[in-house]
Design a protein around this motif. Structure first.
Motif, PDB file in Angstrom:
ATOM      1  N   GLN A   1      15.117 -17.191 -47.616  1.00 31.38           N
ATOM      2  CA  GLN A   1      15.989 -16.091 -47.188  1.00 31.38           C
ATOM      3  C   GLN A   1      16.891 -16.515 -46.031  1.00 31.38           C
ATOM      4  O   GLN A   1      16.488 -17.280 -45.171  1.00 31.38           O
ATOM      5  CB  GLN A   1      15.083 -14.934 -46.761  1.00 31.38           C
ATOM      6  N   VAL A   2      18.144 -15.991 -45.988  1.00 30.88           N
ATOM      7  CA  VAL A   2      18.950 -16.065 -44.762  1.00 30.88           C
ATOM      8  C   VAL A   2      19.396 -14.659 -44.407  1.00 30.88           C
ATOM      9  O   VAL A   2      19.505 -13.797 -45.280  1.00 30.88           O
ATOM     10  CB  VAL A   2      20.238 -16.912 -44.875  1.00 30.88           C
ATOM     11  N   GLY A   3      19.690 -14.437 -43.146  1.00 32.80           N
ATOM     12  CA  GLY A   3      20.218 -13.149 -42.710  1.00 32.80           C
ATOM     13  C   GLY A   3      19.118 -12.125 -42.565  1.00 32.80           C
ATOM     14  O   GLY A   3      18.009 -12.284 -43.092  1.00 32.80           O
ATOM     15  N   GLU A   4      19.417 -11.073 -41.826  1.00 31.38           N
ATOM     16  CA  GLU A   4      18.431 -10.026 -41.594  1.00 31.38           C
ATOM     17  C   GLU A   4      18.688  -8.883 -42.555  1.00 31.38           C
ATOM     18  O   GLU A   4      19.832  -8.480 -42.762  1.00 31.38           O
ATOM     19  CB  GLU A   4      18.537  -9.527 -40.148  1.00 31.38           C
ATOM     20  N   PRO A   5      17.608  -8.336 -43.127  1.00 32.44           N
ATOM     21  CA  PRO A   5      17.791  -7.279 -44.127  1.00 32.44           C
ATOM     22  C   PRO A   5      18.386  -5.987 -43.552  1.00 32.44           C
ATOM     23  O   PRO A   5      18.954  -5.189 -44.294  1.00 32.44           O
ATOM     24  CB  PRO A   5      16.379  -7.044 -44.664  1.00 32.44           C
ATOM     25  N   ASP A   6      18.254  -5.787 -42.242  1.00 32.12           N
ATOM     26  CA  ASP A   6      18.784  -4.529 -41.695  1.00 32.12           C
ATOM     27  C   ASP A   6      20.236  -4.694 -41.230  1.00 32.12           C
ATOM     28  O   ASP A   6      20.823  -3.770 -40.671  1.00 32.12           O
ATOM     29  CB  ASP A   6      17.915  -4.044 -40.533  1.00 32.12           C
ATOM     30  N   GLN A   7      20.806  -5.870 -41.449  1.00 28.84           N
ATOM     31  CA  GLN A   7      22.193  -6.077 -41.025  1.00 28.84           C
ATOM     32  C   GLN A   7      23.139  -5.668 -42.143  1.00 28.84           C
ATOM     33  O   GLN A   7      22.958  -6.072 -43.282  1.00 28.84           O
ATOM     34  CB  GLN A   7      22.426  -7.560 -40.711  1.00 28.84           C
ATOM     35  N   CYS A   8      24.148  -4.882 -41.800  1.00 25.18           N
ATOM     36  CA  CYS A   8      25.199  -4.642 -42.774  1.00 25.18           C
ATOM     37  C   CYS A   8      26.501  -4.387 -42.050  1.00 25.18           C
ATOM     38  O   CYS A   8      26.518  -4.048 -40.871  1.00 25.18           O
ATOM     39  CB  CYS A   8      24.853  -3.472 -43.697  1.00 25.18           C
TER      40      CYS A   8
END
Ligand SMILES: Cc1cc2nc3c(=O)[nH]c(=O)nc-3n(C[C@H](O)[C@H](O)[C@H](O)COP(=O)(O)OP(=O)(O)OC[C@H]3O[C@@H](n4cnc5c(N)ncnc54)[C@H](O)[C@@H]3O)c2cc1C
Ligand code: SF4
Ligand code: SF4
Lengths: 390, 466
Positions: free
Chosen positions: B236-243
């Motif tokens: 995985q890359v990036g945070e799931p709560d980021q948008c």
């Protein structure tokens, strides 16, 4: 923004608009809805003149929408390129919406006002008018011309005038032509005032020379029937340039026919040479090539229209067919007359050709013929607005 | 017909139908591979969020007929570093920006056309190449090229599972017409976008508030492939709560409202929540630099709704918007129309007007026209709101895309959580954008990443041709 430009506050005061600027009728209401979406999106900005013209307005009165409708060349590019086209819930279809508005706009600008209803169910009316005109010419020729001349072989200078005296012909067609010109000029005036009364840049004067030239340049090349360089769309989502080419054939063919007639008139009055002219003469060459090009172009355009993707066209579109077919009829009867002028069919063909041409000019201000004139004027206005706006 | 297609012998299977997918498909096809594209959306909605785009950011040393000046790689890198706050893989990012130099020619070779920048975004004329006719036009061009060159495309076809043996992709399960089909291929390209349209998934991080979000792009980017790959062991890359979330008109549809629902009026007025309280400095910076924080700001308010209120002097200062302003002759009438507590709105409004300091209002500069004595202050373009009619626009968070993705290397190969890369699985576009853009946003970089990695994925995938 130019200092004269109307502020949105004024625009918002819709009730303060003159009566003829209200968005009456479904065509205007839908055009205003669509242009409001487009003005917030603007992705089609590079495709044609409609979008830059739209951007010079924040809100749209009837005159603005009629102007935009006339600017649209129906190339179809912005329909295929629209992420909001149906089935999207925004349902944006610019070509169809503006096409539906155009006959209404022509009617609104028509002179005299009493003839505006000509634009309702325009196709059958134009066909009826043409039929009547041809019938009257045939009947008159048979009633007044010598049957030996009408149905015999007549050759040499003045052969046509043995059937219909030149002065009568010139008077009749001159009058039809002048009538059309007068109606056009009055239509132009109505158009200009209408747009001037909208919410776009106020010019405060008529068209100037630079704008007339710029408009001519864009109209002559059909710059806006080109999807911004992509080509124009017809039966599917493949851009081609075929309609542009066919339109060039039709339009320049038509101009050549006008030049042929002008030339012939000049030769008649200034040189005393009488028609029919020889094959190598300017009127015949211009008429032959012009008439052929116009016929081929008009038939091609009519066929392209039949194949056109349904989503792009307004179903109430009889006006287009009436126009392309009239053009083709003018061209074809002219060529037939030229080819068969030394046979007994000459008299009948002359009646046919003159009947078709007469109806064409009398009806010109009240049919699709006006599309070219208003579109040109819209391009002129657009050039002038662009200059004032910046 | 499409049923037979699934049974054929494919070298490359591409999942997705946007910019990244088509770049990969055409590139692989040009290298001689037999390529099948499966797009979850029906034909009209093909092209996912790419349909809604308008430009891509490309490094270049010389201006051309469209780009107004040079934009060197180093400057691009500094811009990226600034917006991500270092949340990027430097090597991969620098490599991407270097590759972006070739995109003008590359995209042109795929049939894409460019135009000078749009009136609403002249500031991007130097750095960004605008698509003639917008993203849908670009997608149409890519599909035309793909089909003319023999790429097969099936719409309404979603990859619902993948079959992986060790480090090797064997086949995908494609669901089409309600039927699941096994589609084997020698290589697989995952270009199926983010998960921003999956409200339940968003709710895992945002709670029920996510139900009030508007999704600016396609309803088909539900992240089904992303989840499948992560579950199968991809890193995985990036945070799931980021948008990426902006404030858009609350009247926008839940999905696919696109660019037209944008609102640019916030800097010119005051913004209140449902309690009629202000909550942030509306004039902190130029709008293009701040619009992407307002999504989160509004998301934090009660019912995820807010209202921008301006007076009649400001209505010409921003791009026209799709929905009409809500108009009122007095602040009480406005409270009634917006269903806000009238006394509170009047108090907030009076306090705001009383706090405005005199100054030379100038929308073109950080004019320093400010309030004094408010919490929060408004620090630029503060003018009293006094000339009726007052205009208001309701705001909601509009989600553009999510940052969670799969880790890739500079050949676009998907990395395994257990270490090393898969032999024949590639990823491109939004599904891996987090490798380069871990946080923040730089206008036009989404398409840049999609094209650079789409091209790499196509090249890599075509190397598995039998
Ligand atoms: C309103 C808006 C404006 C934007 N403007 C810009 C801009 O101007 N410039 C820019 O660089 N970026 C912009 N972006 C971001 C940009 O859209 C993305 O970065 C870019 O389009 C990503 O391309 P993609 O091919 O990865 O994904 P997409 O174009 O979203 O394509 C993903 C595709 O995958 C399909 N799919 C999903 N799941 C599956 C599955 N399981 N199986 C098969 N298919 C599947 C979807 O149907 C979709 O078609 C914008 C985004 C939005 C919402
Ligand atoms: S036609 Fe569609 S894409 Fe083009 S400007 Fe209008 S809304 Fe935007
Ligand atoms: S000329 Fe073409 S691009 Fe322009 S509005 Fe008409 S159909 Fe759309």
């Amino acid at each position: 923004m130019s200092p004269e430009a109307v502020t949105p506050a004024e625009a918002a005061a819709a009730h303060a608009r003159p009566l003829d600027q209200l968005l009456r009728g479904p065509e205007l209401a839908e055009a205003a809805r669509i242009m409001t979406i487009c003005n917030a999106c603007r992705y089609c900005e590079g495709l044609c003149a409609v979008f830059p013209a739209m951007e010079m307005r924040r809100d749209f009165a009837a005159g603005d929408l009629r102007h935009l409708a006339n600017l649209c060349h129906a190339c179809g590019a912005c329909y295929h390129d629209c992420q909001y086209a149906p089935p999207h819930e925004f349902g944006v279809n610019v070509p169809k919406t503006l096409e539906a508005l155009r006959p209404r706009a022509y009617a609104d600008h028509a002179w005299p006002r009493a003839l505006a209803p000509m634009f309702d169910r325009n196709g059958p009316k134009i066909i009826a008018l043409t039929a009547i005109s041809v019938a009257v010419f045939l009947f008159a020729f048979m009633a007044f011309a010598d049957p030996g001349v009408m149905f015999g072989v007549v050759e040499g200078p003045g052969a046509f005038y043995a059937i219909m005296p030149h002065n009568v012909m010139a008077g009749l067609f001159g009058a039809a032509f002048l009538w059309a010109i007068l109606a056009f000029l009055m239509g132009f005036r109505n158009y200009w005032r209408d747009v001037e009364g909208g919410l776009g840049p106020r010019l405060g004067r008529g068209p100037d020379l630079a704008a007339l030239a710029a408009g001519g340049h864009d109209a002559g090349r059909l710059k806006n029937l080109h999807g911004g360089g992509m080509g124009c769309f017809n039966e599917d989502d493949q851009p081609t340039d075929s309609r542009r080419l066919l339109h060039h054939l039709t339009f320049y063919g038509f101009l050549a026919c006008l030049a042929s007639t002008t030339c012939a008139t000049a030769m008649h009055y200034f040189l005393g040479w009488e028609a029919p002219y020889s094959w190598g003469s300017a009127p015949v060459l211009l008429g032959f090539f012009g008439g052929s090009a116009m016929t081929v172009g008009a038939v091609g355009l009519a066929r392209a229209r039949m194949k056109r993707e349904g989503a792009l066209t307004d179903p109430a579109g009889g006006m287009h067919a009436a126009f392309t077919h009239s053009l083709a009829a003018v061209g074809a009867t002219g060529i037939a007359l030229l080819l068969l002028r030394s046979t007994p069919a000459m008299g009948t063909l002359l009646a046919l050709h003159l009947g078709v041409v007469f109806a064409f000019f009398v009806a010109a201000p009240y049919g699709k013929f006006v599309h070219g004139l208003y579109r040109y004027l819209a391009l002129v206005r657009h050039a002038q607005e662009t200059r004032t706006h910046h | 017909m499409s049923m037979d297609l699934f049974g054929r012998d494919w070298d490359v299977l591409v999942a997705g139908g946007g910019n990244a997918a088509l770049c990969a498909a055409i590139t692989a096809r040009r290298a001689g591979a037999r390529v099948l594209v499966v797009e979850a959306a029906p034909k009209f909605y093909r092209g996912g969020n790419t349909r809604h785009t308008r430009n891509m950011r490309v490094a270049h040393d010389h201006p051309n007929e469209v780009l107004t000046g040079p934009y060197p790689e180093d400057e691009f890198w500094e811009d990226l570093l600034r917006v991500t706050g270092g949340n990027t893989d430097e090597q991969l990012a620098r490599f991407t920006l270097a590759q972006s130099k070739e995109l003008w020619d590359y995209m042109s070779s795929l049939g894409v056309r460019f135009q000078p920048s749009l009136t609403g975004s002249l500031s991007l004329g130097r750095t960004n190449a605008f698509f003639l006719g917008g993203g849908k036009s670009l997608m149409n061009a890519l599909y035309r090229t793909a089909e003319a060159e023999g790429v097969a495309v099936v719409y309404d076809a979603e990859v619902t599972a993948v079959e992986i043996e060790g480090a090797a992709f064997r086949a995908a399960e494609v669901t089409h017409d309600g039927q699941a089909r096994r589609v084997p291929a020698r290589a697989f390209v995952a270009a199926a976008g983010g998960f921003e349209a999956n409200i339940e998934w968003l709710e895992e991080y945002w709670g029920p508030a996510a139900r009030n979000f508007r999704i600016r792009g396609t309803p088909y980017n539900r992240g089904s492939l992303l989840r499948t790959l992560l579950d199968a062991g991809a890193q995985q890359v990036g945070e799931p709560d980021q948008c990426h979330a902006v404030a858009i008109d609350a009247r926008a549809p839940q999905f696919d409202g696109g660019i037209a629902t944008r609102l640019d009026c916030i800097v010119f007025g005051m913004v209140v929540n449902r309690e009629a309280e202000r909550f942030y400095d509306e004039g902190e910076d130029f709008w293009p630099k701040r619009y992407a924080i307002w999504g989160r700001l509004v998301a934090a308010q009660p019912e995820q709704e807010a209202y921008a209120i301006i007076d009649s002097r400001s209505i010409e200062l921003f791009m026209p918007s799709i929905f009409p302003a809500i108009e009122a002759g007095s602040i009480e009438e406005m409270a009634g129309k917006l269903d806000l507590p009238p006394d509170r709105l009047r108090a907030t409004w009076e306090a705001f007007n009383a706090a405005v300091r005199p100054g030379d209002f100038d929308p073109a500069t950080l004019d320093g026209c400010r309030t004094e004595g408010l919490t929060p202050e408004k620090t630029n373009w503060a003018r009293t709101i006094e000339q009726p009619p007052f205009h208001a626009y309701p705001l909601r968070p509009g989600i553009t895309f999510t940052y969670l993705g799969v880790k890739v290397d500079r050949e676009a190969r998907v990395q395994r959580a257990s270490g090393g890369a898969y032999d024949n699985i590639y990823a491109a576009g939004e599904i891996m954008a987090g490798n380069v853009l871990g946080k923040g946003y730089l206008a036009g970089i989404g398409m840049t990443i999609g094209s650079v990695f789409g091209r790499l994925a196509g090249q890599g995938a075509s190397s598995h041709v039998a």
